[in-house]
Design a protein around this motif. Sequence first.
Motif, PDB file in Angstrom:
ATOM      1  N   CYS A   1     -50.824 -60.950 -11.404  1.00 31.20           N
ATOM      2  CA  CYS A   1     -52.209 -60.601 -11.061  1.00 31.20           C
ATOM      3  C   CYS A   1     -53.162 -61.735 -11.421  1.00 31.20           C
ATOM      4  O   CYS A   1     -54.110 -62.021 -10.684  1.00 31.20           O
ATOM      5  CB  CYS A   1     -52.596 -59.311 -11.791  1.00 31.20           C
ATOM      6  N   LEU A   2     -52.894 -62.392 -12.537  1.00 32.54           N
ATOM      7  CA  LEU A   2     -53.731 -63.518 -12.963  1.00 32.54           C
ATOM      8  C   LEU A   2     -53.622 -64.679 -11.971  1.00 32.54           C
ATOM      9  O   LEU A   2     -54.625 -65.315 -11.628  1.00 32.54           O
ATOM     10  CB  LEU A   2     -53.307 -63.960 -14.364  1.00 32.54           C
ATOM     11  N   TRP A   3     -52.405 -64.948 -11.511  1.00 33.46           N
ATOM     12  CA  TRP A   3     -52.194 -66.018 -10.539  1.00 33.46           C
ATOM     13  C   TRP A   3     -52.882 -65.698  -9.207  1.00 33.46           C
ATOM     14  O   TRP A   3     -53.484 -66.573  -8.589  1.00 33.46           O
ATOM     15  CB  TRP A   3     -50.706 -66.241 -10.342  1.00 33.46           C
ATOM     16  N   TRP A   4     -52.802 -64.454  -8.780  1.00 35.65           N
ATOM     17  CA  TRP A   4     -53.462 -64.019  -7.552  1.00 35.65           C
ATOM     18  C   TRP A   4     -54.981 -64.184  -7.669  1.00 35.65           C
ATOM     19  O   TRP A   4     -55.632 -64.678  -6.752  1.00 35.65           O
ATOM     20  CB  TRP A   4     -53.095 -62.573  -7.266  1.00 35.65           C
ATOM     21  N   TYR A   5     -55.523 -63.777  -8.811  1.00 39.79           N
ATOM     22  CA  TYR A   5     -56.965 -63.890  -9.030  1.00 39.79           C
ATOM     23  C   TYR A   5     -57.386 -65.363  -9.051  1.00 39.79           C
ATOM     24  O   TYR A   5     -58.409 -65.735  -8.464  1.00 39.79           O
ATOM     25  CB  TYR A   5     -57.331 -63.212 -10.349  1.00 39.79           C
ATOM     26  N   TYR A   6     -56.589 -66.189  -9.735  1.00 39.22           N
ATOM     27  CA  TYR A   6     -56.919 -67.621  -9.806  1.00 39.22           C
ATOM     28  C   TYR A   6     -56.929 -68.241  -8.407  1.00 39.22           C
ATOM     29  O   TYR A   6     -57.821 -69.042  -8.086  1.00 39.22           O
ATOM     30  CB  TYR A   6     -55.899 -68.336 -10.695  1.00 39.22           C
ATOM     31  N   ASN A   7     -55.972 -67.903  -7.583  1.00 34.93           N
ATOM     32  CA  ASN A   7     -55.951 -68.426  -6.218  1.00 34.93           C
ATOM     33  C   ASN A   7     -57.164 -67.965  -5.425  1.00 34.93           C
ATOM     34  O   ASN A   7     -57.716 -68.726  -4.614  1.00 34.93           O
ATOM     35  CB  ASN A   7     -54.658 -67.985  -5.512  1.00 34.93           C
ATOM     36  N   ARG A   8     -57.584 -66.714  -5.632  1.00 31.75           N
ATOM     37  CA  ARG A   8     -58.746 -66.200  -4.914  1.00 31.75           C
ATOM     38  C   ARG A   8     -60.009 -67.010  -5.228  1.00 31.75           C
ATOM     39  O   ARG A   8     -60.733 -67.431  -4.329  1.00 31.75           O
ATOM     40  CB  ARG A   8     -58.978 -64.732  -5.278  1.00 31.75           C
ATOM     41  N   ILE A   9     -60.270 -67.240  -6.492  1.00 35.07           N
ATOM     42  CA  ILE A   9     -61.496 -67.973  -6.849  1.00 35.07           C
ATOM     43  C   ILE A   9     -61.336 -69.463  -6.587  1.00 35.07           C
ATOM     44  O   ILE A   9     -62.328 -70.174  -6.378  1.00 35.07           O
ATOM     45  CB  ILE A   9     -61.899 -67.718  -8.322  1.00 35.07           C
ATOM     46  N   ASN A  10     -60.104 -69.976  -6.597  1.00 32.36           N
ATOM     47  CA  ASN A  10     -59.874 -71.392  -6.351  1.00 32.36           C
ATOM     48  C   ASN A  10     -60.050 -71.751  -4.877  1.00 32.36           C
ATOM     49  O   ASN A  10     -60.335 -72.902  -4.541  1.00 32.36           O
ATOM     50  CB  ASN A  10     -58.476 -71.785  -6.820  1.00 32.36           C
ATOM     51  N   GLN A  11     -59.881 -70.772  -3.980  1.00 30.31           N
ATOM     52  CA  GLN A  11     -59.996 -71.019  -2.546  1.00 30.31           C
ATOM     53  C   GLN A  11     -61.438 -70.953  -2.051  1.00 30.31           C
ATOM     54  O   GLN A  11     -61.700 -71.265  -0.885  1.00 30.31           O
ATOM     55  CB  GLN A  11     -59.136 -70.006  -1.780  1.00 30.31           C
ATOM     56  N   LEU A  12     -62.357 -70.555  -2.940  1.00 30.26           N
ATOM     57  CA  LEU A  12     -63.764 -70.521  -2.532  1.00 30.26           C
ATOM     58  C   LEU A  12     -64.324 -71.927  -2.444  1.00 30.26           C
ATOM     59  O   LEU A  12     -63.931 -72.827  -3.195  1.00 30.26           O
ATOM     60  CB  LEU A  12     -64.578 -69.706  -3.537  1.00 30.26           C
ATOM     61  N   ALA A  13     -65.260 -72.119  -1.493  1.00 29.41           N
ATOM     62  CA  ALA A  13     -65.890 -73.435  -1.347  1.00 29.41           C
ATOM     63  C   ALA A  13     -66.880 -73.707  -2.476  1.00 29.41           C
ATOM     64  O   ALA A  13     -67.190 -74.855  -2.768  1.00 29.41           O
ATOM     65  CB  ALA A  13     -66.590 -73.523   0.002  1.00 29.41           C
ATOM     66  N   ARG A  14     -67.371 -72.655  -3.111  1.00 33.38           N
ATOM     67  CA  ARG A  14     -68.317 -72.817  -4.219  1.00 33.38           C
ATOM     68  C   ARG A  14     -67.566 -72.828  -5.547  1.00 33.38           C
ATOM     69  O   ARG A  14     -66.375 -72.499  -5.609  1.00 33.38           O
ATOM     70  CB  ARG A  14     -69.326 -71.668  -4.223  1.00 33.38           C
ATOM     71  N   ASN A  15     -68.270 -73.207  -6.610  1.00 30.93           N
ATOM     72  CA  ASN A  15     -67.700 -73.151  -7.952  1.00 30.93           C
ATOM     73  C   ASN A  15     -67.636 -71.694  -8.418  1.00 30.93           C
ATOM     74  O   ASN A  15     -68.498 -70.886  -8.067  1.00 30.93           O
ATOM     75  CB  ASN A  15     -68.549 -73.960  -8.935  1.00 30.93           C
ATOM     76  N   PRO A  16     -66.635 -71.337  -9.237  1.00 28.85           N
ATOM     77  CA  PRO A  16     -66.541 -69.957  -9.732  1.00 28.85           C
ATOM     78  C   PRO A  16     -67.772 -69.587 -10.556  1.00 28.85           C
ATOM     79  O   PRO A  16     -68.321 -70.411 -11.297  1.00 28.85           O
ATOM     80  CB  PRO A  16     -65.280 -69.967 -10.595  1.00 28.85           C
ATOM     81  N   LEU A  17     -68.185 -68.343 -10.441  1.00 32.43           N
ATOM     82  CA  LEU A  17     -69.306 -67.839 -11.236  1.00 32.43           C
ATOM     83  C   LEU A  17     -68.870 -67.655 -12.683  1.00 32.43           C
ATOM     84  O   LEU A  17     -67.681 -67.574 -12.996  1.00 32.43           O
ATOM     85  CB  LEU A  17     -69.802 -66.519 -10.661  1.00 32.43           C
ATOM     86  N   LEU A  18     -69.850 -67.571 -13.581  1.00 30.68           N
ATOM     87  CA  LEU A  18     -69.555 -67.385 -15.000  1.00 30.68           C
ATOM     88  C   LEU A  18     -68.760 -66.106 -15.217  1.00 30.68           C
ATOM     89  O   LEU A  18     -67.796 -66.087 -15.994  1.00 30.68           O
ATOM     90  CB  LEU A  18     -70.860 -67.335 -15.800  1.00 30.68           C
TER      91      LEU A  18
END
Length: 548
Positions: free
Chosen positions: A255-272
């Motif tokens: 689940c952690l890996w899935w979540y990391y991929n989700r936020i890593n694929q965004l064009a913007r920087n991850p939110l706090l």
Amino acid sequence: MAGGAVIENLSNRKLFVIFAALLVVQILFFLVGAWFAPSPSSYMEFEMITCRDETKGLSGKWIHRDNCQQIPELSEYTPASFDLREIVFVAKMPHARDGVELEYSPWFQFLLGVLHVDVEYSEHFRYVAHAPLELEVRMGYREKGSEKNDWKELTTSNVTRILECTIPEEDKKAGSTYDCDMLDLFELGSSSYPFYLINIRIPIDQQACQYDPRSSNCQIGKLTGLRLIEIHQNGGFTLVWLWMKTFMTPVVVACLWWYYNRINQLARNPLLLERAILYLGLSLAILDFPIEWISLTTRVPFLLLLADLRQGLFYTVLFSFWLIFAGEHLIDDTTRNNIKSYRFNLSFIIIASGALLIYDLIERGVQLYDPFYSVWSSPTGSQIAYVAIFISAVCTVAYFVFLLFKIVRVWTTIKSKRSAQLYQTNENRRLKVEGVIYRFKFLMLFTVLCAAFTIIAYFMKQYGEAQLHGDEARSGFLTGSTSAFFTGAFGMCNIYVLLLLAMYAPSHKHYRGAIQLIDENDDEIIDDPSNQHTESNAMTTFLKPSTD
């Protein structure tokens, strides 16, 4: 409609199915502890036999039951000299049961020993309140398959404990006994050997006591015997606990890996908030990793220290996340999405964690090479421990007061904005925002429930460990049927973090390449199908100030 977090895009039907499934899993965690796990800890009590050693320990030989010159009644024994080191208190662990020699198992994880001192009232040998009791302790071990009395030295130590005893005024007569508190004796971070032997000597020089009553062990009164209570983790509980961690670790990592991929694929920087959830999932993965399996084949004495460090890391990240989770939903606050704006709030957590870390490193760290060490045995150590606990307690109280203040502010903000804006927008947006509000409220309530349960579990564990070191060692919280409570708390922490990872992951239903958050109050942007590179968040835009 643009895609925000997963929680904003799932249908009510899917959310209901997910929450119902998680509720079933939570119940299963409780049932596993109730049906399959025994009580977390068990104890054995040893009446230490009293032996005579003419060499006073100078020969270096081990005193055990087979070579013991037993003293039938200590109170009637006449020593051969003024030096009472010739008296040895002996206990072999574990004891035999029905003629069968029991063995300790690596599944027991730890061994804890507390000592009860039997003191008889005497006009000649008077007990003085808060008397220091000095002990010369020697612990040996024996491997499975070795000769019966082939004992090897594990550790030798001179320890000092404060003997606290009371007796009612009406019982102050010959033959009456004091009621003395239990004394910490030793704590082993692993159960590596099947057999242990303990020799205890109480150095008393009777001649020195006549000249100076404050000499070593001259104020402990008329000692008539010692009893040792040994406490260990149940092997059956260890088995259930390790299999739960083994099962949950790959689930959390996936689940952690899935979540990391989700936020890593965004064009913007991850939110706090997204980064905070990621770190929370990482700390849970570290906490869940079943490194205890190694102790079943290898001697790992630092497991207790490592367990405390992993648990401390998880609680530090969890408490930090709760502050950020509440603060990031205060949209009227212009300091959002900036970790620097939480410096003052997080300082409470850092100071409390640092104080407890210092205490734990002193206590557990020294016990790695001296299991008889206790931070409470010296005035300096006691002062350090009291200061660390006091600082952490004050910071913890301040933290929870501030967290409660943040949660109340979020709640009132939602209520005021809802009444001011919700019904001024179009019907479709009203329904969407209404659903998001209810889902957010559910997560907030689940957060409060998880916080309460986590805090209760933590303090109950600390209370139970304190009982193991005190007078309630044989009937304490951890030696009772409380396995379901701990397995349930373990399940709730995992379910809570997994739910956050799943619900707050960026939704890629429509706008995978979104580069910014937009204001849903701008109808032209929302209704324009040509805008394909923006991401909206119904909850955050709903909470925008009405003056925007």
